[in-house]
Motif scaffolding. Structure first.
Motif, PDB file in Angstrom:
ATOM      1  N   MET A  84       0.791  -1.069  -0.075  1.00  0.00           N
ATOM      2  CA  MET A  84      -0.007  -0.005   0.061  1.00  0.00           C
ATOM      3  C   MET A  84       0.846   1.352   0.009  1.00  0.00           C
ATOM      4  SD  MET A  84      -2.893   0.954   2.762  1.00  0.00           S
ATOM      5  CE  MET A  84      -3.968   2.322   2.468  1.00  0.00           C
ATOM      6  N   ILE A  85       1.867   1.469   0.781  1.00  0.00           N
ATOM      7  CA  ILE A  85       2.696   2.340   0.965  1.00  0.00           C
ATOM      8  C   ILE A  85       3.519   2.585  -0.563  1.00  0.00           C
ATOM      9  CG2 ILE A  85       5.048   3.184   1.777  1.00  0.00           C
ATOM     10  CD1 ILE A  85       3.897   1.976   4.459  1.00  0.00           C
ATOM     11  N   ALA A  86       4.036   1.524  -1.233  1.00  0.00           N
ATOM     12  CA  ALA A  86       4.674   1.721  -2.412  1.00  0.00           C
ATOM     13  C   ALA A  86       3.455   2.164  -3.466  1.00  0.00           C
ATOM     14  CB  ALA A  86       5.312   0.155  -2.955  1.00  0.00           C
ATOM     15  N   THR A  87       2.365   1.565  -3.368  1.00  0.00           N
ATOM     16  CA  THR A  87       1.374   2.158  -4.394  1.00  0.00           C
ATOM     17  C   THR A  87       0.924   3.626  -4.191  1.00  0.00           C
ATOM     18  OG1 THR A  87       0.278  -0.088  -4.454  1.00  0.00           O
ATOM     19  CG2 THR A  87      -1.081   1.766  -5.126  1.00  0.00           C
ATOM     20  N   LEU A  88       0.819   4.095  -2.873  1.00  0.00           N
ATOM     21  CA  LEU A  88       0.537   5.430  -2.628  1.00  0.00           C
ATOM     22  C   LEU A  88       1.591   6.414  -2.955  1.00  0.00           C
ATOM     23  CD1 LEU A  88      -1.262   5.193   0.599  1.00  0.00           C
ATOM     24  CD2 LEU A  88      -2.401   5.625  -1.379  1.00  0.00           C
ATOM     25  N   THR A  89       3.057   5.824  -2.851  1.00  0.00           N
ATOM     26  CA  THR A  89       4.140   6.556  -3.265  1.00  0.00           C
ATOM     27  C   THR A  89       4.161   6.952  -4.678  1.00  0.00           C
ATOM     28  OG1 THR A  89       5.239   6.033  -1.469  1.00  0.00           O
ATOM     29  CG2 THR A  89       6.524   6.703  -3.306  1.00  0.00           C
ATOM     30  N   LEU A  90       3.971   5.644  -5.419  1.00  0.00           N
ATOM     31  CA  LEU A  90       3.926   5.762  -6.881  1.00  0.00           C
ATOM     32  C   LEU A  90       2.748   6.700  -7.429  1.00  0.00           C
ATOM     33  CD1 LEU A  90       4.963   4.750  -9.593  1.00  0.00           C
ATOM     34  CD2 LEU A  90       3.310   2.647  -9.368  1.00  0.00           C
ATOM     35  N   GLU A  91       1.624   6.482  -6.902  1.00  0.00           N
ATOM     36  CA  GLU A  91       0.601   7.415  -7.400  1.00  0.00           C
ATOM     37  C   GLU A  91       0.661   8.822  -7.138  1.00  0.00           C
ATOM     38  OE1 GLU A  91      -1.918   6.439  -9.484  1.00  0.00           O
ATOM     39  OE2 GLU A  91      -1.130   4.354  -9.295  1.00  0.00           O
ATOM     40  N   ARG A  92       1.338   9.234  -5.737  1.00  0.00           N
ATOM     41  CA  ARG A  92       1.534  10.677  -5.370  1.00  0.00           C
ATOM     42  C   ARG A  92       2.505  10.971  -6.621  1.00  0.00           C
ATOM     43  NH1 ARG A  92       5.469  10.975  -1.139  1.00  0.00           N
ATOM     44  NH2 ARG A  92       6.737  10.200  -2.753  1.00  0.00           N
ATOM     45  N   ASP A  93       3.428  10.494  -6.820  1.00  0.00           N
ATOM     46  CA  ASP A  93       4.519  10.779  -7.859  1.00  0.00           C
ATOM     47  C   ASP A  93       4.044  10.993  -9.034  1.00  0.00           C
ATOM     48  OD1 ASP A  93       6.416  10.629  -5.822  1.00  0.00           O
ATOM     49  OD2 ASP A  93       7.273   8.824  -6.579  1.00  0.00           O
TER      50      ASP A  93
END
Length: 130
Positions: A84-93
């Motif tokens: 989830m953290i990786a997905t949110l980081t990717l989506e934020r970027d």
């Protein structure tokens, strides 16, 4: 409110609202005749969901973070998985990149408008001088 009113107030199709319900993003109650009834606060919730979907987040992630969005600006999710953290980081970027692109496009349109308006607009007359 019934599904038609929620659809109208949020600009979201009835079909999408039913899909959000299937995905556990919103809930409804059923009246004796089987019609769905929605709480007033779901207007804002549907708008949040639409914004998150437009930003590229999948519904499985949205379902996990929606409870954290009940209080604006206070987000705490103790069960966040590394995925989830990786997905949110990717989506934020990705959002940041899209914002930068939109800003460049807006600036280009503004520059174009300034040029067009500047060359095609008649010169303003001065008061009383000819």
């Amino acid at each position: 409110m019934r599904i038609g009113e929620l659809s109208e107030r949020t600009g979201t199709s009835r079909r999408l609202l039913r899909y959000y319900e299937e995905q556990g993003l919103i809930i409804s109650t059923r009246s004796p005749n089987g019609y769905r009834n929605y709480d007033e606060d779901l207007v804002d919730r549907v708008m949040q969901i639409r914004g998150l979907l437009d930003a590229g987040l999948p519904t499985r992630i949205i379902r996990q973070i929606l409870p954290c969005l009940n209080k604006p600006r206070i987000i705490h999710f103790p069960d966040a998985t590394p995925e989830m953290i990786a997905t949110l980081t990717l989506e934020r970027d990705r959002m940041t990149q899209r914002i930068a692109c939109l800003i460049r496009n807006r600036d280009a349109v503004s520059e174009y408008l300034d040029t067009v308006v500047g060359t095609s607009a008649p010169a303003p007359e001065t008061s009383g001088v000819r």
